[in-house]
Motif scaffolding. Structure first.
Motif, PDB file in Angstrom:
ATOM      1  N   HIS A  68     -22.168 -26.767  -5.331  1.00 51.07           N
ATOM      2  CA  HIS A  68     -22.923 -25.861  -4.462  1.00 51.07           C
ATOM      3  C   HIS A  68     -24.254 -25.353  -5.147  1.00 51.07           C
ATOM      4  N   ALA A  69     -24.261 -25.245  -6.633  1.00 48.37           N
ATOM      5  CA  ALA A  69     -25.411 -24.643  -6.877  1.00 48.37           C
ATOM      6  C   ALA A  69     -26.624 -25.518  -6.923  1.00 48.37           C
ATOM      7  N   THR A  70     -26.422 -26.778  -7.143  1.00 44.70           N
ATOM      8  CA  THR A  70     -27.482 -27.804  -7.138  1.00 44.70           C
ATOM      9  C   THR A  70     -27.376 -28.627  -5.837  1.00 44.70           C
ATOM     10  N   GLY A  71     -26.459 -28.788  -5.230  1.00 38.41           N
ATOM     11  CA  GLY A  71     -26.537 -29.750  -3.980  1.00 38.41           C
ATOM     12  C   GLY A  71     -26.041 -30.914  -4.502  1.00 38.41           C
ATOM     13  N   MET A 118     -20.535 -13.354  -8.694  1.00 40.48           N
ATOM     14  CA  MET A 118     -19.847 -14.374  -7.905  1.00 40.48           C
ATOM     15  C   MET A 118     -19.865 -15.807  -8.532  1.00 40.48           C
ATOM     16  N   PRO A 119     -18.736 -16.396  -8.694  1.00 39.77           N
ATOM     17  CA  PRO A 119     -18.732 -17.673  -9.636  1.00 39.77           C
ATOM     18  C   PRO A 119     -19.489 -18.805  -8.769  1.00 39.77           C
ATOM     19  N   GLY A 120     -19.935 -19.698  -9.454  1.00 43.20           N
ATOM     20  CA  GLY A 120     -20.418 -20.955  -8.734  1.00 43.20           C
ATOM     21  C   GLY A 120     -19.194 -21.485  -8.219  1.00 43.20           C
ATOM     22  N   VAL A 121     -19.441 -22.645  -7.236  1.00 45.56           N
ATOM     23  CA  VAL A 121     -18.262 -23.267  -6.636  1.00 45.56           C
ATOM     24  C   VAL A 121     -18.438 -24.899  -6.917  1.00 45.56           C
ATOM     25  N   VAL A 122     -17.574 -25.573  -6.835  1.00 46.83           N
ATOM     26  CA  VAL A 122     -17.321 -26.787  -6.912  1.00 46.83           C
ATOM     27  C   VAL A 122     -16.321 -27.354  -5.906  1.00 46.83           C
ATOM     28  N   ASP A 123     -16.506 -28.188  -5.089  1.00 50.32           N
ATOM     29  CA  ASP A 123     -15.616 -28.692  -4.160  1.00 50.32           C
ATOM     30  C   ASP A 123     -15.105 -30.127  -4.381  1.00 50.32           C
ATOM     31  N   VAL A 124     -13.893 -30.348  -4.045  1.00 49.57           N
ATOM     32  CA  VAL A 124     -13.313 -31.753  -4.236  1.00 49.57           C
ATOM     33  C   VAL A 124     -13.070 -32.140  -2.875  1.00 49.57           C
ATOM     34  N   VAL A 125     -13.399 -32.997  -2.156  1.00 52.01           N
ATOM     35  CA  VAL A 125     -13.210 -33.429  -0.821  1.00 52.01           C
ATOM     36  C   VAL A 125     -13.228 -34.787  -0.701  1.00 52.01           C
ATOM     37  N   PRO A 126     -12.381 -35.110   0.471  1.00 52.73           N
ATOM     38  CA  PRO A 126     -12.432 -36.702   0.887  1.00 52.73           C
ATOM     39  C   PRO A 126     -13.881 -36.871   1.559  1.00 52.73           C
TER      40      PRO A 126
END
Length: 70
Positions: free
Chosen positions: A19-22, A1-9
């Motif tokens: 997500h991996a590091t918080g 499963m890949p790591g996840v990075v979100d770009v959010v307002p």
């Protein structure tokens, strides 16, 4: 499963959430945040899914970067 990075307002601009590091990075503009998310994904040792959300919280884009070690 890949790591996840979100770009959010977020308050005062845009955030990149790793997500991996918080870790949460804050940026004034969405473009700046998206560029940083892409760079983090490209430099990762494993695949990373980057997810882009609009100001309403809707998912408007996503891709998986294979990472530097792939």
């Amino acid at each position: 499963m890949p790591g996840v990075v979100d770009v959010v307002p977020c308050e005062g601009g845009w955030c990149v959430r790793v997500h991996a590091t918080g870790e949460v990075l804050h940026f004034a503009g969405g473009g700046e945040a998206e560029r940083r998310a892409r760079k983090l994904a490209a430099d990762a040792a494993e695949p990373v899914e980057v997810r882009i959300h609009d100001r309403g919280g809707r998912l408007v884009g996503r891709w998986v970067a294979q990472g530097a070690a792939a």
